[in-house]
Motif scaffolding. Structure first.
Motif, mmCIF file in Angstrom:
data_model
loop_
_atom_site.group_PDB
_atom_site.id
_atom_site.type_symbol
_atom_site.label_atom_id
_atom_site.label_comp_id
_atom_site.label_asym_id
_atom_site.label_seq_id
_atom_site.Cartn_x
_atom_site.Cartn_y
_atom_site.Cartn_z
ATOM 1 N N ALA A 155 0.836 -1.190 0.000
ATOM 2 C CA ALA A 155 0.000 0.000 0.000
ATOM 3 C C ALA A 155 0.874 1.245 0.000
ATOM 4 C CB ALA A 155 -0.916 -0.008 1.226
ATOM 5 N N GLY A 156 0.332 2.347 -0.503
ATOM 6 C CA GLY A 156 1.132 3.546 -0.715
ATOM 7 C C GLY A 156 1.574 4.260 0.544
ATOM 8 N N TRP A 157 1.012 3.908 1.714
ATOM 9 C CA TRP A 157 1.358 4.615 2.945
ATOM 10 C C TRP A 157 2.491 3.954 3.721
ATOM 11 C CZ3 TRP A 157 0.836 1.716 7.369
ATOM 12 C CH2 TRP A 157 0.000 0.598 7.301
ATOM 13 N N ILE A 158 2.996 2.818 3.240
ATOM 14 C CA ILE A 158 4.024 2.086 3.982
ATOM 15 C C ILE A 158 5.118 1.612 3.025
ATOM 16 C CG2 ILE A 158 2.857 -0.160 3.771
ATOM 17 C CD1 ILE A 158 3.762 -0.725 6.670
ATOM 18 N N ALA A 159 6.360 1.652 3.500
ATOM 19 C CA ALA A 159 7.489 1.182 2.694
ATOM 20 C C ALA A 159 7.614 -0.333 2.810
ATOM 21 C CB ALA A 159 8.780 1.854 3.167
ATOM 22 N N PRO A 160 8.164 -1.000 1.797
ATOM 23 C CA PRO A 160 8.390 -2.450 1.907
ATOM 24 C C PRO A 160 9.494 -2.742 2.901
ATOM 25 C CG PRO A 160 9.350 -1.597 -0.120
ATOM 26 C CD PRO A 160 8.575 -0.467 0.491
ATOM 27 N N PRO A 161 9.538 -3.954 3.446
ATOM 28 C CA PRO A 161 10.619 -4.324 4.357
ATOM 29 C C PRO A 161 11.922 -4.538 3.599
ATOM 30 C CG PRO A 161 9.256 -6.224 3.905
ATOM 31 C CD PRO A 161 8.588 -5.058 3.230
ATOM 32 N N ARG A 162 13.017 -4.521 4.325
ATOM 33 C CA ARG A 162 14.319 -4.753 3.695
ATOM 34 C C ARG A 162 14.475 -6.202 3.247
ATOM 35 N NH1 ARG A 162 14.161 -0.080 3.532
ATOM 36 N NH2 ARG A 162 15.524 1.486 4.493
#
Length: 352
Positions: free
Chosen positions: A324-331
């Motif tokens: 979703a656009g409000w959260i960054a993906p995990p490393r």
């Protein structure tokens, strides 16, 4: 589990949905573990108490959960991440005292539960961090703090959620001075956090410490017996641990060139239990009157408009590897799997 049961409808990714399921499974197992101890070792009274656990439900008007934080609504994923960071961290510290118990079945059970709490806190610290990371990206990209229109959660709303969850989690430690806590410790039913590392006599006769409180509209301190202030001792350990996570989130803001910082509010802020109950203390530790508190509380705690704004962003993303656009993906992914791994298998629409 009761509080988080609707979150699957708005999961920001398959990765996050998988983490939610693991948290729920492990929380259910924690209930099973405690009920097993009640049935196995406490006879009829234990069975009756176990039955009462099933009759209480989160937020129920007639039979709510005993502890306030577990009656609050988990309205969205930001709330879930704050819960797993702050409230599950309370669980870590409570379990840490009980694993020192002389009642061996309880000690062994809590030691196992601690391993699962570690995952819950991982979900919280990384979830908030990824939210802050995406917020910082959008602030830098659009040169504004008001990023709601661009699909991000504004930093001031994140701070309000932090203020709320931290304050209700502090209430879980109970009153700063507690005869019951001292009696449990003296009887060997529980210890202190990292008891083997303590350098005192473990009896605490004559030991004292300082405690803050409010009197005549001012913050003051007094000396109290340590044996009766074990809840406060544990809460201080918890607060120091919470501060480490906030420092980590602020490093994300610094790296993105954002000058604002998240803070932990004062221990007296928004408290319903203990010496601060009935008083109004600002996040910076200023004692306020009723009128001033009422005029400013909307700046410090999430209101209906804030929660509605966050809820408007909670659009589910169920495509593998998408977020979703409000959260960054995990490393990295889970268990050495790629981020886009099919952690959850979804049935095709129309299939039962």
């Amino acid at each position: 589990v009761e509080q988080q049961r609707i979150l699957g409808n708005t999961a920001p990714s398959i990765y996050d949905l998988r983490n939610l399921f693991q948290v729920n499974v492990e929380e259910g197992r924690h209930l099973w573990a405690m009920v097993y101890l009640l049935h196995a070792y406490f006879g009829r009274e234990g069975r009756e108490e176990a039955e009462q656990l099933l009759k209480r439900n989160s937020g129920d008007l007639d039979a709510p959960r005993i502890l306030g934080a577990f009656n609050e609504a988990t309205t969205d994923w930001l709330q879930f991440f704050m819960f797993t960071y702050f409230t599950d961290r309370d669980g870590k510290y409570q379990l840490g005292t009980l694993k020192e118990s002389a009642f061996d079945p309880l000690a062994r059970t809590c030691q196992f539960m601690l391993k699962e709490e570690a995952h819950h806190m991982f979900v919280g610290v990384t979830g908030v961090q990824r939210t802050v990371e995406r917020t910082a990206e959008l602030m830098a990209e659009h040169q504004t703090r008001d990023i709601l229109a661009y699909g991000g959660i504004p930093l001031d709303i994140i701070q309000k959620y932090l203020n709320f969850q931290y304050s209700v989690s502090l209430d879980l430690f109970g009153s700063e001075q507690s005869t019951n806590a001292g009696n449990y410790y003296t009887a060997g039913l529980k210890g202190r956090w990292m008891e083997p590392r303590r350098r005192d006599d473990h009896v605490l006769i004559g030991a004292t410490r300082e405690m803050s409180y409010v009197e005549d509209g001012e913050l003051r301190t007094r000396t109290v017996p340590l044996l009766n202030a074990l809840n406060l001792d544990l809460r201080d350990e918890y607060a120091a641990d919470c501060a480490a996570g906030v420092k980590r989130w602020n490093q994300v803001l610094e790296a993105a060139g954002v000058t604002e910082r998240l803070i932990l509010p004062h221990e007296g802020f928004n408290r319903k239990v203990g010496v601060y109950a009935g008083h109004h203390v600002s996040p910076t530790g200023e004692v306020l009157d009723e009128a001033t508190w009422a005029a400013r509380v909307a700046d410090w705690l999430p209101g209906d408009a804030d929660r509605a704004a966050v809820a408007s962003l909670m659009v589910p993303e169920y495509e593998y590897g998408k977020f979703a656009g409000w959260i960054a993906p995990p490393r990295t992914g889970i268990n050495d799997q790629p981020v886009e791994f099919d952690y959850v298998h979804l049935l095709e629409e129309g299939l039962a």
